[in-house]
Every structure is written in C-alpha cells, then in structure tokens.
Design a protein around this motif. Structure first.
Motif, mmCIF file in Angstrom:
data_model
loop_
_atom_site.group_PDB
_atom_site.id
_atom_site.type_symbol
_atom_site.label_atom_id
_atom_site.label_comp_id
_atom_site.label_asym_id
_atom_site.label_seq_id
_atom_site.Cartn_x
_atom_site.Cartn_y
_atom_site.Cartn_z
ATOM 1 N N UNK A 28 0.859 -1.039 0.019
ATOM 2 C CA UNK A 28 -0.166 -0.085 0.145
ATOM 3 C C UNK A 28 1.019 1.433 -0.114
ATOM 4 N N UNK A 29 1.328 1.861 -1.267
ATOM 5 C CA UNK A 29 2.043 2.890 -1.238
ATOM 6 C C UNK A 29 1.127 4.332 -1.817
ATOM 7 N N UNK A 30 1.634 5.313 -1.364
ATOM 8 C CA UNK A 30 0.819 6.603 -1.622
ATOM 9 C C UNK A 30 1.286 7.173 -2.885
ATOM 10 N N UNK A 31 0.388 7.307 -3.999
ATOM 11 C CA UNK A 31 0.796 8.073 -4.904
ATOM 12 C C UNK A 31 -0.081 9.325 -5.198
ATOM 13 N N UNK A 32 0.821 10.474 -5.566
ATOM 14 C CA UNK A 32 0.581 11.933 -5.525
ATOM 15 C C UNK A 32 -0.724 11.922 -6.630
ATOM 16 N N UNK A 33 -1.690 13.034 -6.288
ATOM 17 C CA UNK A 33 -2.717 13.267 -7.002
ATOM 18 C C UNK A 33 -2.176 14.019 -8.379
ATOM 19 N N UNK A 34 -2.711 13.982 -9.698
ATOM 20 C CA UNK A 34 -2.254 14.808 -10.683
ATOM 21 C C UNK A 34 -2.386 16.151 -10.511
ATOM 22 N N UNK A 35 -1.534 17.268 -11.355
ATOM 23 C CA UNK A 35 -1.419 18.271 -11.038
ATOM 24 C C UNK A 35 -2.805 19.065 -11.658
ATOM 25 N N UNK A 36 -3.055 19.946 -10.812
ATOM 26 C CA UNK A 36 -4.629 20.395 -11.342
ATOM 27 C C UNK A 36 -4.657 20.957 -12.855
ATOM 28 N N UNK A 37 -5.684 21.201 -13.550
ATOM 29 C CA UNK A 37 -5.799 21.761 -14.594
ATOM 30 C C UNK A 37 -6.283 23.048 -14.664
ATOM 31 N N UNK A 38 -5.488 24.087 -15.432
ATOM 32 C CA UNK A 38 -6.339 25.481 -15.523
ATOM 33 C C UNK A 38 -6.072 25.909 -16.864
ATOM 34 N N UNK A 39 -6.995 26.870 -17.242
ATOM 35 C CA UNK A 39 -7.028 27.517 -18.343
ATOM 36 C C UNK A 39 -6.285 28.901 -18.419
ATOM 37 N N UNK A 40 -5.364 28.953 -19.429
ATOM 38 C CA UNK A 40 -4.390 30.079 -19.488
ATOM 39 C C UNK A 40 -4.522 30.807 -20.813
ATOM 40 N N UNK A 41 -4.050 32.152 -20.927
ATOM 41 C CA UNK A 41 -4.096 32.965 -22.065
ATOM 42 C C UNK A 41 -3.068 33.863 -22.266
ATOM 43 N N UNK A 42 -2.596 34.163 -23.474
ATOM 44 C CA UNK A 42 -1.684 35.319 -23.511
ATOM 45 C C UNK A 42 -2.449 36.612 -23.375
ATOM 46 N N UNK A 43 -1.684 37.735 -22.738
ATOM 47 C CA UNK A 43 -2.130 39.087 -22.754
ATOM 48 C C UNK A 43 -2.382 39.615 -24.261
ATOM 49 N N UNK A 44 -3.541 40.524 -24.236
ATOM 50 C CA UNK A 44 -3.661 40.829 -25.766
ATOM 51 C C UNK A 44 -3.263 42.297 -25.671
ATOM 52 N N UNK A 45 -2.512 42.525 -26.870
ATOM 53 C CA UNK A 45 -1.902 43.846 -27.168
ATOM 54 C C UNK A 45 -2.705 44.530 -28.065
ATOM 55 N N UNK A 46 -3.091 45.463 -27.609
ATOM 56 C CA UNK A 46 -4.017 46.723 -28.616
ATOM 57 C C UNK A 46 -3.580 48.189 -27.858
#
Length: 478
Positions: A28-46
């Motif tokens: 019975x060994x501990x397995x770390x949870x997967x990294x959380x999933x996030x949404x990313x975007x580049x800043x918009x240049x205007x």
C-alpha cells in the motif's frame, strides 16, 4: 491414557502459511494526485486611449418655477401633469373680470383727462386774446397755461394706467416661458393665487441635459501638463468628448461633450467644477441622477489586456497568476489600468509572452505545478446609442467564449504552420478589428508586422464566452 497430539507444531505451521499469504499482497504505497488543470491565455496587445472616470449628477439645462404676476382666483389649468409643453403654451387662467373692470376704469380716466385738456386749451387761448387787449392780467394767463400742462400730464398718467391695466389683464393668462417637461400642478382651480408668492408648477428643459462633476487638483495639473506638451487638444477649440453611464448600465452609452469649465479650484475641497452636455432626445436621463462619466485623454498607446476574472487581490494589492517554466505557477503583482469590456488593462507586471491563468485560480497555488489549456478571447467594440462606434468604451456585448485548445494539438498546429509559406497579403493582424475607435484602435498593418505576434498562426482559435466572475469572491492564493 489419552494419546499424545503434537498441537504446537501444527499451530506454527498455520502461522507460517498465513504470513506467506500476507506477503504475496501488493504493498500500500502513496501516489500523489495529478497536477490541477487550469486555463491560460496570452495578454492581448492593443492600442488603448487612457481614460479617467468621474462621479457626477445630472441637472436640467433650465428650470423655471411658474408663479402668478397678479392676485386672483385660479380659473383653469390648461395642461396635463407631467406633459411636455412648448414655449408660449397656455398653462393657467386667472379670473379676468376684476382686471377688465380696472382697464375700463383707466380708459374712463383717460377720457376725463382728454376733456380737461380741451378745456384748458380753450381757456388759455381766450386768455391770450384778452391779454393783447389788456383786458386780463398776466397772472391769469399763467394760471391757464399751468392748467393746460396739468391736463396734458393727466392724459399721460391715464394712458399709463390703461397700459398697466392691459398688462395685468394679460397676466391672467400664464404661459410657458420655455419648452420642456412640466411637473404636477401645485394649486387647483378655485384657490386664491398670491402674486409672486405661490408656485403653480415647475418646468424643466432636459434635452440636452447637463451632467456636472468635480475634477481633483492632481488631475487638473496632469491635464495642464499634457496641454503644454501638445498631448491634448485645446479644449476651447475642440471640446473634449465625454461618455456617460447610469448606475444600472454596464457601459457608457451616452455620448456628449464638455461645455463648461470652472476657473478656480475650491480651496475647501481641492476640486474644480466641470460640466458636460448630453443629448437626451429619448428622455432616459432625468435631473438628479447619479452618473458615471468617462473622459478619454491622450493618444492611443499599446497596452496589454487580460480578462477581468484573472485579476486577484490580497493585502499586497492586485496580482496575476502566471504559468512559468516547467508549468510552475508564479505570483505577479500588477498595476491595473482602465477596464475595457471584459478585459482589464495591465500597466506593469506581465509581458505579452506570459501565460496568465484565467480560469481555475482556486486550484492554482504559487510555486505549485499545473496542467494548462490555452484559450483566446476576442475584444469587441459596441455601438453607442447614437449609432456610432462606442468610442472604445467598455463593450456592451461580452467577449465570445474561449475555446479550449489541447496543448498537443497546439504544438502540431505550430509546426504545420511554420512549414507553410505565407500567402500574399496575409498578415498576423487579420483577426483584429478593422474599425477605427477612440479608445481601442486597430494596430495598422505596418506596426502589426513589427510587433511580436501573440501566438503562432492557427495556435489559438476564435474565442467563445467564458463565464464572468467577480474577483471579490475569488480566493487568495496560499
């Protein structure tokens, strides 16, 4: 005698068998949870024109209290409460009979004065004839001449009395001094009206309508410096454009201009009065409303914009969470600018190449690792109420929802697009708005080619709307 039974060796055998079976099970060994999933975007240049916001209040262009000029009983009310009236329109009627009698009396006095004048002229003429014959004294002639002058003066007084009587008779009809919206009647027919005391109704002219606001001393000094540097046009030649929004309106749909500037700064408040004039043909603006006023200042400058929901706040101020190397979350303090629709101008703290977390901030922690999905948002410029462009003010329509892009597909799209030759006339700026706006303006083709692209072509599809959220309800990072 009972036979001997070897119980101890049998028990030991069973124990060894149980231990052997237990050793065959997986550990019975501990397995770390997967990294959380996030949404990313580049800043918009205007290119963005900086703006400054104020709080103000609306007021009528003109406000008149209707009062009677003569005493009398109110005969009739000639308007509907709350209706629009035109200048010269009959509003109230006061009883006319006493003033008609006063006019007739004045006319009779005028006739009496005319008769007295005729008699005085005749007496003077006879006296002058008798004076030639030395049949009358000079003193008598002087008396008759004075009587004639008195009669002429009485005629003028009688004519003035007639004029006053006709004027008072005309005052029995109270007419609108200006066009506008009239309120409710404050006196009903049958009441005694006291001249110049009782207010009968109030008329307000609200098209156009004024909005007054106060500018701080620091802003005034900044504007004066910009005027000296030719960064702002002369307000006496080109009145600054203003945009107005009500408390229940998301944006600034009412367009107007600055029409009055107070000269001095109030030493008690450190502010100076300004007034704008706004078209109000539909009557949606009424006096006394609290309004928000936005004024564009200076030329358009390149600015970075991120989604408003990506901005967090803690005791240290506003911040963004950026995904850096090895998908590690970084804490970036930022300086905010104006809000443009669903986007917020970022003055400092991030660059155009950074990947800003726009969704899933609750699952991201500075120093932790995350899995990313790339999105893109599109900036839209709304139309104002007059049918023109919104002047770069915050859009009235939300940006389209962001579409999730798989990182593997993005890499494949980047490599395939890198191997394709560029088609004639195709620029990286083709997806940008091509209409000229006052706050958000499109980047020209030549400047777009010089500016670094937000992402390789085909890497970010058109955006669809993500749900907006208030950063006041957002949890702070640990």
């Amino acid at each position: 005698m009972r036979p001997y039974r070897p119980t101890l060796p049998l028990f030991a055998g069973w124990l060894l068998l149980a231990l052997a079976l237990a050793g065959c099970r997986p550990r019975n060994e501990f397995k770390p949870p997967p990294d959380p999933e996030v949404t990313v975007a580049h800043p918009l240049l205007r290119p963005i024109v900086d703006t400054v916001d104020f709080s103000g209040a609306t007021s009528a262009v003109a406000r008149v209290e209707i009062r009677a000029r003569v005493n009398g009983y109110l005969d009739a009310v000639e308007f509907e409460d709350g209706s629009h009236v035109q200048q010269g329109e009959l509003l109230f009627s006061i009883e006319r009979e006493p003033y008609e009698i006063a006019r007739k009396t004045a006319e009779a006095e005028k006739a009496r004065a005319d008769a007295a004048e005729q008699l005085a002229k005749a007496n003077l003429s006879r006296s002058l004839q008798l004076l030639k014959d030395r049949a009358v004294a000079q003193a008598q002639v002087d008396v008759h001449r004075a009587e004639l002058q008195t009669a002429e003066a009485n005629i003028k007084a009688a004519q003035a009395a007639i004029d006053q009587a006709e004027l008072n008779l005309g005052y029995t009809e109270i007419r609108a001094p200006l066009s506008g919206r009239i309120g409710r009647r404050l006196l009903d027919p049958g009441n005694l009206v006291h001249a110049e005391e009782d207010v009968l109704a109030v008329i307000e002219s609200i098209d156009p309508i004024y909005a007054t606001f106060f500018v701080s001393e620091s802003d005034i000094l900044r504007f004066m410096e910009m005027l000296r540097n030719k960064e702002l046009p002369d307000p006496t030649v080109t009145p600054p454009v203003l945009y107005l929004g009500l408390e229940n309106e998301q944006d600034f749909p009412h367009k107007g201009k600055l029409d009055f500037r107070e000269l001095g700064v109030d030493p008690n408040t450190g502010t100076i009065l300004r007034r704008g004039s706004f078209s109000n043909d539909d009557g949606t603006l009424i006096p006394g409303l609290s309004v928000r006023i936005r004024a564009p200042i200076g030329p358009a400058l390149p600015r970075l914009l991120v989604e408003e929901r990506a901005v967090g706040a803690d005791q240290r101020g506003e911040y963004l969470l950026v995904v850096g190397k090895d998908n590690t979350v970084e804490y970036r303090p930022v300086q905010l600018g104006i809000q443009v629709g669903e986007l917020r101008v970022i003055r400092s703290g991030v660059t155009e190449e950074d990947l800003v977390i726009v969704n899933g901030l609750q699952r991201a922690r500075p120093g932790g690792k995350v899995r990313t999905q790339l999105v893109e948002t599109e900036l839209k410029i709304p139309a104002s109420r007059d049918g023109e462009s919104g002047g770069g003010l915050p859009p009235t329509e939300p940006a389209e929802s962001a579409q999730v892009v798989d990182p593997a597909e993005t890499q494949n799209a980047e490599s395939s697009e890198a191997n394709k030759p560029a088609e004639a006339g195709e620029t990286e700026d083709a997806s940008k708005p091509d209409s000229a706006e006052e706050i958000v303006k499109p980047v020209p083709n030549d400047s777009a080619q010089d500016a670094p692209p937000l992402a390789p072509a085909g890497a970010r599809p058109p955006a669809t709307e993500p749900g907006a959220s208030s950063r006041r309800n957002r949890k702070e990072p640990g």
